[in-house]
Write an enzyme that holds these catalytic residues in place. Structure first.
Site, short mmCIF file in Angstrom:
data_model
loop_
_atom_site.label_atom_id
_atom_site.label_comp_id
_atom_site.label_asym_id
_atom_site.label_seq_id
_atom_site.Cartn_x
_atom_site.Cartn_y
_atom_site.Cartn_z
CB ALA A 68 -8.93 2.19 1.11
N GLY A 107 -4.09 2.37 -1.72
CA GLY A 107 -4.31 3.59 -1.54
C GLY A 107 -2.76 4.07 -0.86
CD GLU A 110 -4.56 4.39 -5.51
OE1 GLU A 110 -5.23 4.17 -4.51
OE2 GLU A 110 -5.10 4.55 -6.41
CD GLU A 130 -5.52 -0.75 -4.79
OE1 GLU A 130 -4.65 -1.42 -5.56
OE2 GLU A 130 -5.33 0.49 -4.27
N1 3HC Z 1 -7.90 -1.74 6.24
C1 3HC Z 1 -8.45 -2.07 7.56
N2 3HC Z 1 -7.89 -3.12 7.98
C2 3HC Z 1 -6.64 -3.74 7.67
C3 3HC Z 1 -6.10 -3.16 6.32
C4 3HC Z 1 -6.85 -2.34 5.59
N3 3HC Z 1 -6.49 -1.82 4.59
N4 3HC Z 1 -5.19 -3.88 6.09
C5 3HC Z 1 -4.94 -4.75 7.18
N5 3HC Z 1 -5.97 -4.63 8.27
C6 3HC Z 1 -5.96 -5.26 9.59
C7 3HC Z 1 -6.38 -6.68 9.52
O1 3HC Z 1 -7.83 -7.10 9.25
C8 3HC Z 1 -5.62 -7.11 10.84
O2 3HC Z 1 -6.72 -6.88 11.90
P1 3HC Z 1 -6.86 -7.66 13.12
O3 3HC Z 1 -5.68 -7.54 13.90
O4 3HC Z 1 -8.23 -7.05 13.75
O5 3HC Z 1 -7.21 -9.22 12.56
C9 3HC Z 1 -4.52 -6.15 11.11
O6 3HC Z 1 -4.88 -4.95 10.25
C10 3HC Z 1 -3.24 -6.65 10.73
O7 3HC Z 1 -3.24 -7.43 9.56
P2 3HC Z 1 -2.42 -8.70 9.04
O8 3HC Z 1 -2.90 -9.78 10.08
O9 3HC Z 1 -2.79 -8.97 7.59
O10 3HC Z 1 -0.90 -8.28 9.32
P3 3HC Z 1 0.23 -8.61 8.54
O11 3HC Z 1 1.27 -7.83 9.20
O12 3HC Z 1 0.37 -10.05 8.21
O13 3HC Z 1 0.03 -7.76 7.10
C11 3HC Z 1 -0.29 -6.25 5.49
C12 3HC Z 1 0.07 -6.46 6.99
C13 3HC Z 1 0.71 -6.67 4.66
C14 3HC Z 1 -0.58 -4.57 5.54
C15 3HC Z 1 -1.71 -6.89 5.20
O14 3HC Z 1 -2.53 -6.76 6.26
C16 3HC Z 1 -2.31 -6.53 3.94
O15 3HC Z 1 -2.00 -6.84 2.84
N6 3HC Z 1 -3.51 -5.82 4.09
C17 3HC Z 1 -4.27 -5.42 3.03
C18 3HC Z 1 -3.56 -4.54 1.98
C19 3HC Z 1 -4.66 -4.14 1.18
O16 3HC Z 1 -5.09 -4.67 0.39
N7 3HC Z 1 -4.70 -2.57 0.50
C20 3HC Z 1 -5.48 -2.12 -0.40
C21 3HC Z 1 -6.75 -1.74 0.10
S1 3HC Z 1 -7.78 -1.33 -1.09
C22 3HC Z 1 -7.50 0.42 -1.51
O17 3HC Z 1 -6.53 0.89 -0.93
C23 3HC Z 1 -8.12 1.28 -2.41
C24 3HC Z 1 -7.94 2.46 -2.84
O18 3HC Z 1 -7.06 2.15 -4.14
C25 3HC Z 1 -8.52 3.62 -2.91
#
Ligand code: 3HC
Ligand code: NAI
Length: 705
Positions: A68, A107, A110, A130
Site C-alpha cells: 500500500a 499489499g 496480497e 505490515e
Molecule cells: N509507500 C510509499 N512509499 C514507499 C513505500 C510504500 N509502501 N515503500 C517505500 N517507499 C518510498 C520510501 O519512502 C522512499 O522514498 P524517498 O526516496 O522519498 O525517501 C522510496 O520509496 C525508496 O524506499 P527505500 O529507501 O526504503 O528503498 P530500498 O530500495 O532500500 O527498499 C523496499 C525498498 C524494500 C520496498 C522498502 O522501501 C520497504 O520495505 N518498503 C515498505 C514495504 C512495506 O512496508 N509494505 C507494506 C505496506 S502496508 C500495506 O501494504 C497494507 C496492505 O496490507 C493493505
C-alpha cells in the site's frame, strides 16, 4: 498490441492472447489510488475483452509492488479499495498470473496471492511486513497466506515482517515456480503460455482449505501466548493471530470481514501513526543541505585509531562493509588486544554457525594491525576512538595531521568533547568531522555525524556515504556537549536522579520506563554500560557545573564503592555469579535513604504515570532547546536518534512524535508546573512556548528540511 492510458501508473497491453499489466509507479510501485484504479480497469478489461485469455501482472523497475502507499494512511480512504479489486480479480474465469522479480511486500504480496499462479525470479522478496507499521495485511493477506503456506508459517511470516527469498517462498508454497533471469515480462509470458497450453484452469486461493485445522489452532494459541510476552505493548501482533484463527475457523468471506474490522482498528491506533512516522523519519535523515552542493570523496581504506570497545566495533563495521582497515594502537600489547577484540566478534559468529572460518579469514585479510602511524599515510579516512580525554585526542590529531595524505577525512568518535577544538590543532580543520558510533558499534544502527564549524561540505557528504556503506542510520548533529543524543539523555537522566532523591526507588523508575516501552530503565542501562563511565563524565563536568543547579550525589556514592554494574557483579542491582538480570539490592536502597536524610528530604510516593510525565517532560524540553540551537536539523532527526540509539519504543515514533501526540500545551503545562519546584532545571524551552502560542506542533518544523 495496444497501449493505453499513458498517464496512468498501470500500463495495459495485449500481447497475443495475454493482457500484460505493468505497474509503473516509481520508486517502488506502491498501490496508491491511481494504481488500484488501473488494476481495476485491467480486471474489467480482462472480463470484457474476448481477445484475451489470461492476464499477467508485473512491476516496472526494481520492485514488483512494495505494498500500500504508506503516505495514504491516516488520510480519507479513496475507492477503489484493494480487497474488492482483488476479490473480483480472483473470482474471474480467466487465468491471472503474477511474475515477481523484486519486492512483493504487504499489499504487493496480497495482489500476488489473489492471482491464480505465481512465478518468482531470483530477485524476488516476498513478505507481509505490515506489523512494522502497526498494521496487519488488510487486503485478504491474513486469509490467503494461511491457505497457501499453512496457518503457523503464515502467522510467523506476518509477525516477523521478514522478507522471503524466491527460493524460500517456493519452499513455503507462496509461489508455484522459480525461473532464472531478470525479465519478468518474458518469463511471465512464457509461464502463462505454458499454463494455457496445458489447459490449466484458475486456481483460487480463497477456495483452498487451511491444512490441519485442529493442530493449527493449538499452534496459534501457543503462538499467541509467546507473542504477548515478546511484543509487550504492541497492538497489531495479537490482531494478526486473531485474523489467522479466523482463516482457520471461518469461510473466506467471513474471514475477510473480520480482517477488515481488525485492520481498521490497527489503522486508527496511535501505534500505526508512530510507526509510520518512524518509517519515513528513518529515510529522511540522510537528506541534508550539504548533499545538494557536494559529492562524497572516494574512500576504500580506513585507519581506526584505538582498538578498545569502540575501535574494535567500528573496525568490524568497516570490514563488514567491504572496506580495508589499518588499526593503530599504543604498543604491541594493546594492538594484540585490539586484534583479539575484532576476532572475538567473528569467532562468536562462527560459534553460532553464522560465519565460516574461510569467510573470517577473507575478512581479516583486509585488516592490518599496527603501532606505527607511518602505516596510515595512504588511508582515505581515519576514525579516532582513543580515550575520552581532550589532550590525548589533540595529540592524536596532531599526529594525523602530520602523516595523513592531503584530502583524507579525519573523524573522531568522541562522545562529548569539543570537535571544533580538536579540529583546531590540525592545519586542515576542513577535513575534521565527528562520527559518533554507539556501542556495540558493529550492531547499533545509529551514527551521529557531528558537523564542526569549519568542515567542508564534501566531508559531511562522505560521512553520510560511509554510513550508507555500513548500513547505519545517520543523523546530522551540531557540536555541543553530548551532541543530540547524549546531551538530551543527560537532562532526562538528571530528572530521574531528582525523582530518586525525592522518593522513587531506582527499581520503580526502571519499571515505569519499561512499561512505557523501553527495553530497560535508566538504572539498568547504567549497570550495563558501567557506572564508572557516567561517574567519569560527572567528574569532568564538575568544574563547569552551575553552582545553583541541584546535584544528586547518590550515583557517586554507588560508584565510590566500586559498584559499577554488571561487570563488577553489583551496581544499582545485584548480579550474583555473573547473572545478567539484576536483583534489587536493599543496601542500595539504604544508601539512597541515607542521602535523602542528609539533605533533609522526606521521601514521597511517585506513581509510574508521574515518573513518566517528568521523565518525558525533561526530555522534550531539552529536545526543543537542541532544535532551537540548530544542533538537530529537524524534529525527525531527534526522533531517529532516540529510536536507533537509545531504545525509545519505535511504536511511539520518537520523543517529538510522542510530544505531538500528547499535545504540546499539555507538555508545556507540566514543565511550567515542575518549574515551581526548580525554576533553573525546568526552564521551558522558548521554542516550545512559541509553538504552543502559535498552535503548532513539532511536525510542522519537519516541513522545513
Ligand atoms: N509507500 C510509499 N512509499 C514507499 C513505500 C510504500 N509502501 N515503500 C517505500 N517507499 C518510498 C520510501 O519512502 C522512499 O522514498 P524517498 O526516496 O522519498 O525517501 C522510496 O520509496 C525508496 O524506499 P527505500 O529507501 O526504503 O528503498 P530500498 O530500495 O532500500 O527498499 C523496499 C525498498 C524494500 C520496498 C522498502 O522501501 C520497504 O520495505 N518498503 C515498505 C514495504 C512495506 O512496508 N509494505 C507494506 C505496506 S502496508 C500495506 O501494504 C497494507 C496492505 O496490507 C493493505
Ligand atoms: P576503550 O578504553 O575501550 O578504548 C580506548 C583504546 O584507545 C584503548 O585500547 C587504548 O589503548 C587506545 N589508545 C589510547 N590512547 C591511544 C593513542 N594515543 N593511540 C592509539 N591508541 C590509543 O574506550 P572506548 O569505550 O572504546 O572509547 C573510545 C572513544 O569512543 C571515546 O572517545 C569514547 O567517548 C567514545 N565512545 C564510547 C562509547 C562507549 O559506549 N564505550 C560510545 C560512543 C563513543
Amino acid at each position: 498490441m495496444s497501449e493505453q492510458a499513458s498517464a496512468s501508473p498501470v500500463h495495459i497491453r495485449l500481447d497475443g492472447e495475454v493482457l500484460v499489466v505493468t505497474i509503473d509507479n516509481p520508486p517502488v510501485n506502491a498501490l496508491r489510488q491511481a494504481v488500484r484504479a488501473g488494476l481495476q480497469e485491467a480486471v474489467e478489461q480482462l472480463e470484457q475483452d474476448a481477445a484475451s485469455r489470461a492476464m499477467l501482472i508485473v512491476g516496472q523497475g526494481k520492485a514488483f509492488i512494495a505494498g500500500a502507499d504508506i503516505r495514504e494512511f491516516g488520510k480519507p480512504p479513496m475507492a477503489p479499495f484493494l480487497p474488492e479489486v482483488l476479490n473480483r480479480m480472483e473470482a474471474g474465469g480467466k487465468l491471472v498470473v503474477a511474475a515477481i522479480h523484486g519486492p512483493a511486500l504487504g499489499g504487493g504480496l496480497e495482489v500476488a496471492m489473489a492471482t491464480h499462479y505465481r512465478l518468482a525470479l531470483p530477485g524476488a522478496k516476498l513478505g507481509l511486513p505490515e506489523v512494522n507499521l502497526g498494521l496487519l495485511p488488510g487486503a485478504g493477506g491474513t486469509q490467503r497466506s494461511p491457505r497457501l503456506m499453512g496457518a503457523l508459517p503464515a502467522a510467523e511470516l506476518m509477525l516477523s515482517g521478514k522478507h522471503l527469498s524466491a527460493k524460500a517462498a517456493l519452499a513455503a508454497g507462496l509461489v508455484d515456480k522459480l525461473v532464472e533471469g531478470d525479465d519478468p515480462v518474458a518469463a511471465g509470458l512464457a509461464y502463462v503460455r505454458e499454463l494455457l497450453a496445458s489447459g490449466t484452469q484458475p486456481r483460487r486461493t480463497c477456495d483452498l482449505e487451511v491444512a490441519d485445522k485442529a493442530a493449527a489452532l493449538a499452534a496459534l494459541d501457543q503462538l499467541a501466548q509467546d507473542t504477548a510476552k515478546k511484543t509487550r505493548g504492541l497492538f497489531s501482533p495479537a490482531k494478526i493471530i486473531e485474523c489467522v484463527k479466523a482463516a482457520v475457523q471461518m469461510p473466506f468471506a467471513e474471514g475477510v470481514k473480520r480482517e477488515r474490522e481488525l485492520f481498521l482498528e490497527c489503522l486508527n491506533s496511535p501505534q500505526r501513526a508512530g510507526l509510520v512516522h518512524a518509517f519515513f523519519a528513518e529515510r529522511e535523515t540522510a537528506k541534508i543541505p550539504e548533499a545538494r552542493a557536494a559529492a562524497p570523496r572516494h574512500f576504500a581504506k580506513l585507519a581506526i585509531i584505538g582498538g578498545g570497545t569502540m575501535g574494535a566495533g567500528i573496525t568490524v563495521a568497516a570490514l563488514d562493509a567491504g572496506l580495508s582497515v589499518v588499526m593503530i594502537e599504543r604498543d604491541a600489547e594493546s594492538i594484540a588486544r585490539g586484534r583479539k577484540n575484532v576476532e572475538k566478534v567473528y569467532d562468536g559468529l562462527i560459534a553460532k554457525g553464522r560465519m565460516t572460518a574461510e569467510a573470517k579469514a577473507a575478512t581479516m585479510a583486509r585488516y592490518q594491525p599496527s603501532t606505527s602511524y607511518d602505516d596510515i599515510k595512504d588511508v582515505d579516512l581515519v576514525i579516532e576512538a582513543v580515550f575520552e580525554d581532550i589532550e590525548v585526542k589533540k595529540a592524536v590529531f596532531k599526529e594525523l595531521d602530520r602523516v595523513c595524505k592531503s584530502g583524507a577525512v579525519l573523524a573522531t568518535n568522541t562522545s562529548y568533547l569539543d570537535i571544533d577544538a580538536i579540529a583546531a590543532v590540525t592545519s586542515r580543520p576542513q577535513d575534521v568531522i565527528g562520527l559518533h558510533f554507539f556501542s556495540p558499534a558493529n550492531i547499533m544502527k545509529l551514527l551521529e555525524i557531528v558537523v564542526p564549524a569549519k568542515v567542508a561540505p564534501d566531508v559531511v557528504v562522505t560521512a553520510f556515504e560511509l554510513a550508507k556503506r555500513m548500513k547505519k542510520v545517520p543523523v546530522r548533529a551540531g557540536v555541543c556537549d553530548g551532541f543530540i543524543g547524549n546531551r538530551i539523555l543527560s537532562v532526562y537522566r538528571e530528572a530521574a536522579n531528582y525523582m530518586l532523591e525525592d522518593g522513587a526507588s531506582p527499581y520503580e523508575i526502571d519499571a515505569a520506563v519499561r512499561e512505557f516501552g523501553y527495553p530497560m530503565g535508566p538504572f539498568q542501562v547504567s549497570d550495563l554500560a558501567g557506572g564508572d563511565i557516567g561517574w567519569a563524565t560527572r567528574k569532568r563536568k564538575a568544574a563547569t557545573r552551575d553552582p545553583r543547579a541541584r546535584y544528586v550525589e547518590i550515583a557517586d556514592r554507588i560508584a565510590e564503592r566500586g559498584w559499577y554494574g554488571q561487570k563488577t557483579g553489583r551496581g544499582w542491582y545485584l548480579y550474583p555469579e555473573g547473572a545478567r538480570t539484576g536483583q534489587q539490592d536493599p543496601e542500595v536502597l539504604a544508601i539512597v535513604d541515607a542521602e535523602r536524610t542528609k539533605k533533609g528530604i522526606t521521601p514521597r510516593a511517585f506513581t509510574h504515570e508521574e515518573i513518566m510525565r517528568r521523565y518525558m517532560a525533561a526530555m522534550v524540553n531539552e529536545c526543543a532547546k537542541v532544535l532551537e540551537e540548530g544542533i538537530a536539523l529537524r524534529p525527525l532527526d531527534i526522533d531517529v536518534t532516540f529510536l536507533f540509539g537509545y531504545g525509545f519504543p519505535r511504536w511511539r515514533g520518537g520523543p517529538m512524535q510522542w510530544a505531538d501526540m500528547q499535545g504540546l500545551p499539555k507538555v508545556l503545562a507540566d514543565i511550567e508546573a515542575f518549574a515551581k519546584e526548580d525554576a533553573l532545571f525546568w526552564q521551558p524551552a522558548p521554542l516550545l512556548k512559541k509553538l504552543v502560542a502559535e498552535g503548532r506542533n513539532f511536525a510542522s518544523l519537519n516541513q522545513r528540511g
